[in-house]
Design an enzyme around this catalytic site. Structure first.
Site, PDB file in Angstrom:
ATOM      1  N   ILE A  86      -1.229  -7.021  -6.285  1.00  0.00           N
ATOM      2  CA  ILE A  86      -0.562  -8.018  -7.134  1.00  0.00           C
ATOM      3  C   ILE A  86      -0.518  -9.389  -6.447  1.00  0.00           C
ATOM      4  O   ILE A  86      -0.582 -10.425  -7.097  1.00  0.00           O
ATOM      5  CB  ILE A  86       0.858  -7.516  -7.525  1.00  0.00           C
ATOM      6  CG1 ILE A  86       0.721  -6.368  -8.545  1.00  0.00           C
ATOM      7  CG2 ILE A  86       1.725  -8.644  -8.079  1.00  0.00           C
ATOM      8  CD1 ILE A  86       2.021  -5.707  -8.943  1.00  0.00           C
ATOM      9  N   HIS A  87      -0.471  -9.388  -5.107  1.00  0.00           N
ATOM     10  CA  HIS A  87      -0.462 -10.661  -4.372  1.00  0.00           C
ATOM     11  C   HIS A  87      -1.870 -11.259  -4.235  1.00  0.00           C
ATOM     12  O   HIS A  87      -2.015 -12.363  -3.701  1.00  0.00           O
ATOM     13  CB  HIS A  87       0.142 -10.483  -2.974  1.00  0.00           C
ATOM     14  CG  HIS A  87       1.638 -10.471  -2.956  1.00  0.00           C
ATOM     15  ND1 HIS A  87       2.388  -9.438  -3.462  1.00  0.00           N
ATOM     16  CD2 HIS A  87       2.532 -11.385  -2.495  1.00  0.00           C
ATOM     17  CE1 HIS A  87       3.674  -9.694  -3.294  1.00  0.00           C
ATOM     18  NE2 HIS A  87       3.794 -10.872  -2.723  1.00  0.00           N
ATOM     19  N   GLY A  88      -2.886 -10.514  -4.660  1.00  0.00           N
ATOM     20  CA  GLY A  88      -4.252 -11.032  -4.541  1.00  0.00           C
ATOM     21  C   GLY A  88      -4.569 -11.382  -3.091  1.00  0.00           C
ATOM     22  O   GLY A  88      -4.130 -10.690  -2.163  1.00  0.00           O
ATOM     23  N   GLU A 102       6.450  12.713  11.763  1.00  0.00           N
ATOM     24  CA  GLU A 102       7.394  13.800  11.391  1.00  0.00           C
ATOM     25  C   GLU A 102       6.703  14.871  10.552  1.00  0.00           C
ATOM     26  O   GLU A 102       7.294  15.417   9.621  1.00  0.00           O
ATOM     27  CB  GLU A 102       8.597  13.244  10.620  1.00  0.00           C
ATOM     28  CG  GLU A 102       9.263  12.094  11.319  1.00  0.00           C
ATOM     29  CD  GLU A 102      10.623  12.414  11.891  1.00  0.00           C
ATOM     30  OE1 GLU A 102      11.101  13.543  11.695  1.00  0.00           O
ATOM     31  OE2 GLU A 102      11.174  11.525  12.542  1.00  0.00           O
TER      32      GLU A 102
END
Ligand SMILES: Cc1cc2nc3c(=O)[nH]c(=O)nc-3n(C[C@H](O)[C@H](O)[C@H](O)COP(=O)(O)OP(=O)(O)OC[C@H]3O[C@@H](n4cnc5c(N)ncnc54)[C@H](O)[C@@H]3O)c2cc1C
Length: 390
Positions: free
Chosen positions: A344-346, A370
């Site tokens: 979404i942030h490209g 873990e």
């Protein structure tokens, strides 16, 4: 069934959320580097701040400075810590959880009095030394051994990937004391203080993610400890480690949830502000659907964590497998959410300094630490086969 928080839980969530956003989150980017003196100072400050809020003592008894809260309430607070800074969460958890909980459950009163107040106040840091260069998933395959000589236990071996080892004041070290007792059965756990001759830690590893939480090897070279360093019964170390990791898996699931929530929030905010084709990108269905998936991933992770925590608190025999389910799902959800947040942030999401770039790297540990995803699936499948199989 009631999904409401109690009044206390609501207060704890609000307090931790406010505090961590103000005090912990602003330092997360500075901590994200190869550990050095400056980042160690920052980490210690963060741990002390969490201690001032009572975080490190939540699972511990009041007489040692704790508040004895249930696992569910710890997860509610933990989500806020992890959301703000996953590295701080991991190091705090390794100290008060992986080191502190075995003491709480199996330690003598004297051992608890000696170590727990320092851990709960954040003055001291602990670590949990199980993994070795040749034994990770196969924890019973460790090679470290301890022999009794002249009233002392002499420990020899190498531990690796140990969270907090470079900064720890004390370590829980798992070693074979009886090789003939069969895999796992002859393992004993020892509390070893970092100044003990023969106890040496390696240089902090240069890791992909969780860079603010220092990790290194521990070398034990004829490291001599007294009888009172033995935690609980000799030969019970493997069972103690497995019990601790049941709590640890709920803890690991919680850091995954924090990473997923932080990814979702960053993506939602960016997609509201970033304009392309003359409108905010969250108006494009492809972006909105990713946000919707992130919301479901985070909510399902939270529900599985709460269920596992509830099972643990009520002594449900299913609690171990439910902890594996929560850890498995939440770790894969964190990886998916961080990946979608980068998308979404490209191009900006691919740049150092962008919060989702750090979250993406942090998320990658969740499916390994873990107990890997493969090991969790094996535990869950084994449980199913036991229930429904021949
Ligand atoms: C940053 C970090 C912090 C850590 N902190 C600690 C700590 O504080 N204390 C501590 O003791 N340990 C710690 N660990 C160790 C961690 O628990 C192990 O890395 C993990 O259990 C996996 O072990 P391994 O790395 O040796 O991988 P391996 O066990 O060698 O596994 C390699 C691959 O083989 C697969 N595999 C192995 N066995 C099976 C099987 N039976 N079935 C199917 N697949 C299998 C695994 O799933 C994995 O994909 C840490 C690790 C990291 C990276």
């Amino acid at each position: 069934m009631n999904y409401d928080f109690t009044e206390d839980q609501r207060l704890i969530k609000d307090n931790f959320s406010r505090f961590c956003r103000k005090e912990i989150e602003p330092k997360a980017a500075s901590l994200d580097r190869v550990p050095d003196k400056e980042s160690e100072k920052l980490l210690r400050e963060n741990i002390k701040k969490l201690a001032s809020l009572g975080y490190l003592g939540m699972a511990h008894e009041e007489k040692y400075g704790g508040s004895g809260l249930d696992t569910l309430t710890q997860s509610i607070a933990g989500e806020e810590v992890a959301r703000a800074c996953a590295s701080t969460y991991l190091s705090a958890g390794a100290s008060c959880g992986l080191f502190g909980l075995p003491l709480r459950h199996f330690g003598s009163d004297e051992q608890k009095r000696k170590y727990l107040p320092g851990i709960i106040s954040g003055e001291k840091i602990g670590c949990f030394g199980l993994t070795e260069p040749g034994a990770g998933s196969d924890a019973a395959g460790i090679n470290t051994r301890a022999e009794k000589k002249g009233g002392k236990w002499i420990i020899n071996g190498t531990k690796t990937f140990i969270t907090n080892a470079p900064v720890a004041d004390a370590a829980l070290i798992f070693a074979y004391t009886d090789r003939n007792a069969g895999p796992g059965s002859g393992i004993t756990s020892f509390i070893v203080e970092s100044g003990t001759p023969g106890f040496v830690t390696g240089k902090p590893f240069d890791k992909m993610g969780f860079r603010g939480s220092p990790t290194s090897e521990i070398f034990l070279d004829n490291c001599a400890v007294d009888e009172d360093a033995v935690l609980g019964q000799p030969g019970r170390g493997f069972a103690q480690a497995m019990k601790t990791l049941e709590y640890g898996r709920i803890g690991m699931a919680t850091v995954c949830l924090g990473i997923a929530v932080a990814s979702m929030e960053a993506a939602e905010c960016y997609s509201r502000e970033r304009q392309q084709f003359g409108k905010p990108i969250n108006r494009f269905q492809e972006v909105g659907f990713k946000l919707a998936d992130m919301m479901i991933y985070t909510d399902l992770s939270r529900l599985l964590i709460y269920r596992a925590a509830w099972a643990k608190d009520t002594g449900d025999p299913e609690s171990a497998v439910l902890a594996s389910c929560a850890k498995l799902f939440a770790s894969e959800a964190a990886a998916r959410c961080a990946d979608m947040a980068v998308q979404i942030h490209g191009g900006y999401g691919y740049m150092k300094g962008c919060v989702v770039e750090r979250l993406f790297r942090d998320a990658r540990l969740c499916e390994i630490g873990e107990g890997t995803s493969e090991i969790q699936r094996g535990i869950i499948a084994g449980d199913l086969i036991k229930k429904y199989g021949a």
